[in-house]
Design an enzyme around this catalytic site. Structure first.
Site, short mmCIF file in Angstrom:
data_model
loop_
_atom_site.label_atom_id
_atom_site.label_comp_id
_atom_site.label_asym_id
_atom_site.label_seq_id
_atom_site.Cartn_x
_atom_site.Cartn_y
_atom_site.Cartn_z
CD GLU A 174 -3.67 -8.61 15.03
OE1 GLU A 174 -4.57 -7.97 14.53
OE2 GLU A 174 -2.97 -9.03 14.49
NE ARG A 223 -3.68 -2.24 2.83
CZ ARG A 223 -3.95 -2.70 3.61
NH1 ARG A 223 -2.61 -2.23 4.98
NH2 ARG A 223 -4.43 -3.92 3.87
#
Ligand code: AMP
Length: 397
Positions: free
Chosen positions: A380, A237
Site C-alpha cells: 500500500e 469483526r
C-alpha cells in the site's frame, strides 16, 4: 524522488521514506502514544532506534520524524528539502473522491465533510495532514483514499436496498475499503499475467479482510460496505450480519447501539468463534492441538471467503485470475487451500507444492487450472508513493 508516506491514526503515526520508482524504502517507523507521552521507533535496514520523545500532538510527532530522518547518525537524508512530496493515507473519501488528490483547502474541506462517514479515522488523518503542512509548508502533499478505487462500482453494487432518501440525503451506500491494496494488487497482477483486460477477484485477507471483483483493472464490487464491518468475518469483526441481531442484543441486554457495534467490530470474528485469538497463527496452533473452536473459526472464514469468490465469479460472468494478499492471504497456505477447494467446481486447481509459498509473488495454480491463482504481496505504501509522484509531477507541468 523521495516520498514520505504517512498513515496517521488517532494516537499513532506510521511513516516510510521511499523511492516510488524502485520501491526502495530508505527509512520507516512509527510514532506511538501521541497525546500521552510519545515514543518513536525508527528503522533503517536492520537497525532499529527507539526514542521517548514528548508528543503532545501530531505536530511534534511529525517534527520527531523529520528530525530523525536528517539526524547525522540515524538519518538517511541531509535536509528536509530532500523530501519531494508527502503522501497521506486517508480512510474515507465518501462520494467526493474517486482518485487521489493534491491537498489544498478544497481537498481538506472535502475530507472534513467525510468525517460523518469515517468518524474515527478521518479526523486523525487530517491531524497528520495539518501537522505536515505546519512543519513543511512548501512540500506538496497528496491524499490517497482507501475508498477511491471502489468508486467505479455500478449502482447495483453500491446501492443498499433501503429508502432512497438515505442515499440522497446522507450518502449511505457501499463504499468499500483496502482500496489502495486492491488497486496495487490489480495493477501488479496485470503486469504478472501480461494483459490489461481480464476478470479477477482479489482476496485481501489480513486482520481486516475484504474481497473485490475487478474487471479490466476497475472495481465492480467489494465486500466491505459503508464501514469496514461488512463482508467476510475477520480477526475481530463479525462481517455481514442480520441487522435484527443488533436489535435483539440491544433490547435484551439493554445495550446501546454504539456498544453493540463495538462488540461487532472488536470482540467478534475469529476471536469470538475461537475464544482464543484473532491471530491466524494462533488459530493454526489451536487446530494442531485439537481445539475445535479454532477449527470452527477457520472453517467459517474459508467458507465465507469462498462464497464471496463464487458470488463475484457470477457477478463478473466468470473469472480469469484469483489473487491472495495481506498477512493471511500471503502466508497461510491452509486458508488458501481450503478456499480453493470450494472453488474446484469452477476449475480452480492449486499446485500443493507451489501453494506452500510465503510472502512472495507466485503462481500457485496448476497449468491446467481454469483460473490462474496468484499470491501477490500487497504494498500500500508503494501505491501511495506512486500516486503522490504522479500527481506532483503532473502539477509541475
Ligand atoms: P495484516 O492485517 O495484513 O497485517 O495481517 C495480519 C494477520 O496476518 C494476522 O491475523 C496474522 O495472524 C496473519 N499472519 C501473519 N503472518 C502469518 C503466517 N505466517 N501464517 C498465518 N497467518 C499469518
Amino acid at each position: 524522488m523521495n516520498v514520505l508516506v504517512i498513515n496517521a491514526g488517532s494516537s499513532s503515526l506510521k511513516y516510510q521514506l521511499m523511492n516510488p520508482e524502485t520501491g526502495d524504502v530508505s527509512a520507516k517507523g512509527l510514532c506511538e502514544r501521541i497525546y500521552i507521552d510519545g515514543r518513536l521507533t525508527h528503522k533503517v535496514g536492520d537497525k532499529k532506534v527507539v526514542k521517548d520523545i514528548p508528543m503532545p500532538s501530531h505536530s511534534e510527532a511529525i517534527e520527531a520524524v523529520l528530525d530523525i530522518l536528517v539526524d547525522p547518525v540515524d538519518g538517511v537524508i541531509k535536509s528536509v528539502d530532500e523530501i519531494d512530496a508527502v503522501g497521506h493515507r486517508v480512510l474515507h473519501g465518501g462520494m467526493k473522491f474517486s482518485d487521489s488528490c493534491i491537498i489544498d483547502d478544497k481537498c481538506i474541506k472535502a475530507i472534513e465533510d467525510c468525517i460523518p462517514l469515517g468518524p474515527l479515522h478521518n479526523p486523525a488523518n487530517l491531524m497528520g495532514i495539518r501537522a505536515c503542512q505546519a512543519v513543511m509548508p512548501n512540500t506538496p502533499q497528496v491524499a490517497v483514499f482507501d475508498t477511491a478505487f471502489h468508486m467505479t462500482m455500478p449502482p447495483k453494487a453500491y446501492r443498499y436496498a433501503i429508502p432512497t432518501e438515505y442515499f440522497k440525503n446522507d450518502d449511505i451506500r457501499r463504499y468499500g475499503f483496502h482500496g489502495t491494496s486492491h488497486k496495487y494488487v490489480a495493477r501488479r497482477t496485470a503486469e504478472l499475467v501480461g494483459k490489461k483486460e481480464f476478470k479477477m477477484v482479489n482476496c485481501h485477507l489480513g486482520n481486516g479482510s475484504s474481497l473485490s471483483a475487478i474487471k479490466d483493472g476497475k472495481c465492480m464490487d467489494t465486500s466491505m460496505g459503508l464501514s469496514p464491518l461488512a463482508g467476510v468475518p475477520m480477526g475481530t469483526r463479525s462481517g455481514d450480519i442480520d441487522a435484527c441481531v443488533v436489535q435483539f442484543i440491544c433490547n435484551k441486554y439493554n445495550m446501546s447501539v454504539d456498544d453493540c457495534l463495538t462488540m461487532l467490530n472488536k470482540k467478534s470474528g475469529m476471536l469470538a468463534l475461537s475464544g482464543v485469538s484473532s491471530d491466524f497463527r494462533d488459530l493454526s496452533e489451536g487446530v494442531d492441538n485439537g481445539n475445535e473452536n479454532c477449527q470452527l473459526a477457520l472453517d467459517k472464514f474459508c467458507y465465507e471467503v469462498a462464497k464471496y469468490v463464487g458470488a463475484y465469479a457470477a457477478a463478473l460472468n466468470g473469472i480469469d485470475v484469483l489473487t491472495f494478499t495481506a498477512g493471511v492471504g500471503e502466508n497461510d497456505h491452509v486458508v488458501r487451500a481450503s478456499v480453493c477447494e470450494y472453488l474446484g467446481f469452477m476449475g480452480v486447481k492449486l499446485d500443493p507444492e507451489k501453494n506452500k509459498v510465503r510472502g512472495k509473488e507466485m503462481l500457485i495454480s496448476t497449468p491446467d487450472s481454469k483460473v490462474q491463482v496468484w499470491v501477490v504481496p500487497t504494498n500500500e505504501e508503494l501505491m501511495i508513493a506512486q500516486d503522490t509522484r504522479d500527481l506532483v509531477l503532473a502539477a509541475r507541468k
